[in-house]
Write a protein that holds these residues in place. Structure first.
Motif, mmCIF file in Angstrom:
data_model
loop_
_atom_site.group_PDB
_atom_site.id
_atom_site.type_symbol
_atom_site.label_atom_id
_atom_site.label_comp_id
_atom_site.label_asym_id
_atom_site.label_seq_id
_atom_site.Cartn_x
_atom_site.Cartn_y
_atom_site.Cartn_z
ATOM 1 N N ASP A 177 -2.390 -51.267 -54.664
ATOM 2 C CA ASP A 177 -1.795 -50.079 -54.049
ATOM 3 C C ASP A 177 -0.473 -50.466 -53.375
ATOM 4 O OD1 ASP A 177 -1.289 -47.640 -52.932
ATOM 5 O OD2 ASP A 177 -2.951 -47.675 -51.515
ATOM 6 N N GLY A 178 0.613 -49.897 -53.874
ATOM 7 C CA GLY A 178 1.940 -50.222 -53.351
ATOM 8 C C GLY A 178 2.808 -50.960 -54.352
ATOM 9 N N MET A 179 2.210 -51.441 -55.449
ATOM 10 C CA MET A 179 2.994 -52.161 -56.446
ATOM 11 C C MET A 179 3.715 -51.209 -57.393
ATOM 12 S SD MET A 179 1.802 -55.218 -59.044
ATOM 13 C CE MET A 179 1.516 -56.397 -57.713
ATOM 14 N N ALA A 180 3.085 -50.095 -57.728
ATOM 15 C CA ALA A 180 3.669 -49.171 -58.708
ATOM 16 C C ALA A 180 4.823 -48.378 -58.108
ATOM 17 C CB ALA A 180 2.595 -48.214 -59.226
ATOM 18 N N ASP A 181 5.715 -47.969 -58.989
ATOM 19 C CA ASP A 181 6.832 -47.091 -58.611
ATOM 20 C C ASP A 181 6.881 -45.980 -59.661
ATOM 21 O OD1 ASP A 181 9.216 -46.435 -56.994
ATOM 22 O OD2 ASP A 181 10.314 -46.924 -58.827
ATOM 23 N N ALA A 329 -2.588 -59.946 -54.635
ATOM 24 C CA ALA A 329 -1.782 -58.779 -55.015
ATOM 25 C C ALA A 329 -0.903 -58.302 -53.865
ATOM 26 C CB ALA A 329 -2.692 -57.652 -55.487
ATOM 27 N N LYS A 330 -1.394 -58.420 -52.654
ATOM 28 C CA LYS A 330 -0.604 -57.954 -51.514
ATOM 29 C C LYS A 330 0.700 -58.736 -51.404
ATOM 30 C CE LYS A 330 -0.952 -57.017 -46.553
ATOM 31 N NZ LYS A 330 -1.844 -57.061 -45.349
ATOM 32 N N ARG A 331 0.653 -60.036 -51.694
ATOM 33 C CA ARG A 331 1.873 -60.853 -51.658
ATOM 34 C C ARG A 331 2.767 -60.567 -52.856
ATOM 35 N NH1 ARG A 331 3.449 -66.037 -53.616
ATOM 36 N NH2 ARG A 331 1.349 -66.512 -54.403
ATOM 37 N N TYR A 332 2.160 -60.455 -54.026
ATOM 38 C CA TYR A 332 2.967 -60.290 -55.233
ATOM 39 C C TYR A 332 3.632 -58.922 -55.312
ATOM 40 C CZ TYR A 332 1.403 -64.722 -57.144
ATOM 41 O OH TYR A 332 1.185 -66.059 -57.351
ATOM 42 N N ARG A 333 3.060 -57.919 -54.641
ATOM 43 C CA ARG A 333 3.705 -56.607 -54.723
ATOM 44 C C ARG A 333 5.024 -56.559 -53.955
ATOM 45 N NH1 ARG A 333 -0.984 -53.727 -51.084
ATOM 46 N NH2 ARG A 333 0.046 -53.894 -49.055
ATOM 47 N N GLU A 334 5.337 -57.612 -53.213
ATOM 48 C CA GLU A 334 6.654 -57.726 -52.589
ATOM 49 C C GLU A 334 7.713 -58.113 -53.612
ATOM 50 O OE1 GLU A 334 7.171 -56.896 -49.398
ATOM 51 O OE2 GLU A 334 5.041 -56.331 -49.421
ATOM 52 N N HIS A 335 7.293 -58.631 -54.750
ATOM 53 C CA HIS A 335 8.220 -59.102 -55.778
ATOM 54 C C HIS A 335 8.070 -58.379 -57.123
ATOM 55 C CE1 HIS A 335 9.264 -62.623 -53.293
ATOM 56 N NE2 HIS A 335 7.973 -62.684 -53.005
ATOM 57 N N ILE A 336 6.932 -57.726 -57.336
ATOM 58 C CA ILE A 336 6.627 -57.112 -58.629
ATOM 59 C C ILE A 336 6.566 -55.596 -58.494
ATOM 60 C CG2 ILE A 336 4.861 -56.854 -60.420
ATOM 61 C CD1 ILE A 336 4.103 -59.787 -59.912
ATOM 62 N N ILE A 337 7.181 -54.919 -59.439
ATOM 63 C CA ILE A 337 7.157 -53.456 -59.513
ATOM 64 C C ILE A 337 6.639 -53.070 -60.884
ATOM 65 C CG2 ILE A 337 8.523 -51.333 -59.401
ATOM 66 C CD1 ILE A 337 10.643 -52.947 -57.840
ATOM 67 N N THR A 338 5.639 -52.187 -60.928
ATOM 68 C CA THR A 338 5.180 -51.645 -62.208
ATOM 69 C C THR A 338 5.626 -50.189 -62.311
ATOM 70 O OG1 THR A 338 3.008 -51.143 -61.237
ATOM 71 C CG2 THR A 338 3.229 -53.196 -62.460
#
Length: 502
Positions: A177-181, A329-338
């Motif tokens: 939650d928070g990775m997608a755009d 995932a919480k760390r990676y969503r700072e760098h990854i956008i889906t």
């Protein structure tokens, strides 16, 4: 599941996959989530396959037309193909059982550019979409879907379908939650510019809004994605990766690239991961990706501080890296956008960000035409996927491949491609373990000489002989000479003797 399904009205629609499959009828057109083995529905495909078998055993017809984002997995494409549950499939597949059915003529298949697929389905090119079956990591209190490990064509399928079935998969990290755009393309004729100027730009919501009244079923699952391990990096892959890095270094020397300005797109596979492994020890910093999938090599680059951001539509990770992504995932969503596939592969954004595209191929011919989909011109392998989206619109387009396959029986460089997916006008660089052929600014006959240099040494004399015969037979057509009587001799030899050498 209360923490995963926070909307009471949708939680009340929980049922088994078998019960949900009752909403998928013979002749339905079905849009499913899924992209490169990630985020596909885990329970409904098997339930639909079992229903198809039962109907067939009772002497009744039962097939559906299936649309996805891209490839799925054996427990999706595979089980449906085995059950003869599919009449038609689009826009991309990679399952061996499905491939066999397509090549045998038992299943229809439309191969298309992935950036085109959502719009064509949403606009009704194939008829009205009956059902959308989409995996989510959770449903929020307002009934919005939080994507799991990929977005693909979910937005458009959910909008277009008459009925919606949601699988909520507790294997997927809730911290996705928070990775997608999620930014939705306005309907024609009201298109506006997509406001992405850099790969890291966020322009939408972190969830997919849906019409909850269309939801007919919610199904609980707890199953992993198809996270196939990558093969160990071999010497050939290392050599190709080294040649690719040599090409990038040449672009830096020419002033067309800087060490902190590399924006990459990469196809999926062992060689692309080898390239990313070489980037770990390179001079390149602040690498950015605007691509289709997040691979193991990108995760390593992020961990090493070499990649600042990666924008894609889905993951394509090994089991080890999938577990790592779930745990962090919480760390990676700072760098990854889906993003939705229609955004990740959109020509407008690809052209604007100025990325260097790198994709695989089946073969390239002497003049730079590339075949990425069909063996010997007819037998489909997987599909064009997004390679055309990035090749036509990237700042630089490159193709990477070993020079031979099947212990040398097949050459990746041929006189005339047996099928053409990417024309000479789009292909700029071809890279094998024998070097790179930079085709930019060259005439066709100059390109041919460069292509011979990256072919396997066993095939170079054959290719040079073909060029001589082509030029001798084309006195009045010397721009791009061919000897039509023998242009496909490599492929004829393969069919007749099992080797392109004859």
């Amino acid at each position: 599941m209360n923490e995963r399904i926070k909307n009471a009205a949708l939680r009340a629609k929980l049922m088994s996959a078998d019960d949900a499959a009752r909403f998928v009828n013979h002749g339905d057109k079905v849009g499913m989530s899924g992209f490169t083995g990630s985020a596909y529905p885990k329970a409904l495909p098997t339930a639909i396959a079992e229903r198809a078998r039962a109907e067939h055993e009772a002497g009744r017809d039962y097939t559906i037309d299936l649309f996805t984002g891209a490839s799925t997995a054996p427990d999706c494409d595979g089980v449906l193909a085995e059950a003869d549950a599919l009449r038609f499939r689009a826009p991309y597949q990679s399952d061996p059982t499905m491939r066999a059915a397509i090549n045998a003529g038992r299943m229809g298949y439309a191969d298309m550019h992935l950036s085109h697929s959502a719009q064509q389905v949403e606009e009704g090119f194939f008829g009205a979409l009956d059902v959308a079956i989409v995996e989510a990591s959770q449903i929020d209190a307002d009934g919005n879907l939080v994507p799991s490990s990929g977005v693909g064509n979910n937005v458009e399928y959910l909008n277009a379908a008459s009925r919606i079935i949601v699988e909520v998969n507790s294997w997927q990290s809730i911290e996705l939650d928070g990775m997608a755009d999620i930014w939705q393309m306005p309907a024609l004729p009201n298109r506006v510019a997509i406001p992405i100027n850099k790969p890291g730009d966020r322009i939408g919501t972190t969830y997919i809004p849906i019409d909850a009244s269309k939801v007919v079923a919610v199904v609980e699952t707890d199953a992993p994605d198809r996270n196939a391990p990558f093969k160990p990096i071999d010497d050939i892959s290392r050599q190709i990766a080294g040649n690719f890095l040599d090409f990038l270094e040449g672009e830096v020397r020419a002033g067309r690239l800087t060490y902190d300005g590399y924006i990459m797109q990469s196809g999926v596979g062992n060689v692309p991961n080898a390239v990313m492994a070489r980037l770990l020890d390179s001079k390149f910093e602040n690498i950015q990706a605007y691509t289709e999938v997040i691979q193991d090599g990108m995760v390593d680059l992020i961990d090493a501080g070499k990649m600042s951001v990666a924008s894609a539509t889905s993951f394509s990770l090994s089991p080890e890296y999938a577990n790592k992504m779930n745990a962090e995932a919480k760390r990676y969503r700072e760098h990854i956008i889906t993003r939705p596939l229609q955004i990740s592969n959109h020509p407008e954004v690809i052209r604007r960000v100025g990325l260097i595209a790198t994709n695989g191929m089946i073969e390239a011919d002497l003049y730079g035409h590339v075949n990425s989909t069909r063996v010997a011109g007819s037998r489909i392998m997987n599909g064009i996927g997004g390679s055309g989206d990035f090749t036509r619109n990237g700042y630089i387009s490159s193709f990477i491949s070993p020079s031979v396959a099947q212990d040398g029986a097949i050459s990746a460089i041929v006189p005339f491609a047996s099928h053409i997916d990417h024309t000479e006008h789009d292909v700029m660089v071809v890279i094998t373990e024998h070097g790179f052929a930079d085709l930019r600014g060259l005439t066709p006959r100059e390109r041919a000489r460069r292509m011979v240099q990256v072919a396997h040494p066993d095939y170079r004399p054959l290719l040079e002989d073909y060029l001589e015969r082509a030029e001798a037979a084309s006195v009045k057509a010397m721009h791009e000479p061919h000897h039509l009587a023998t242009a496909l001799a490599f492929h004829q030899n393969l069919n007749e003797t099992g080797s392109m050498r004859g």
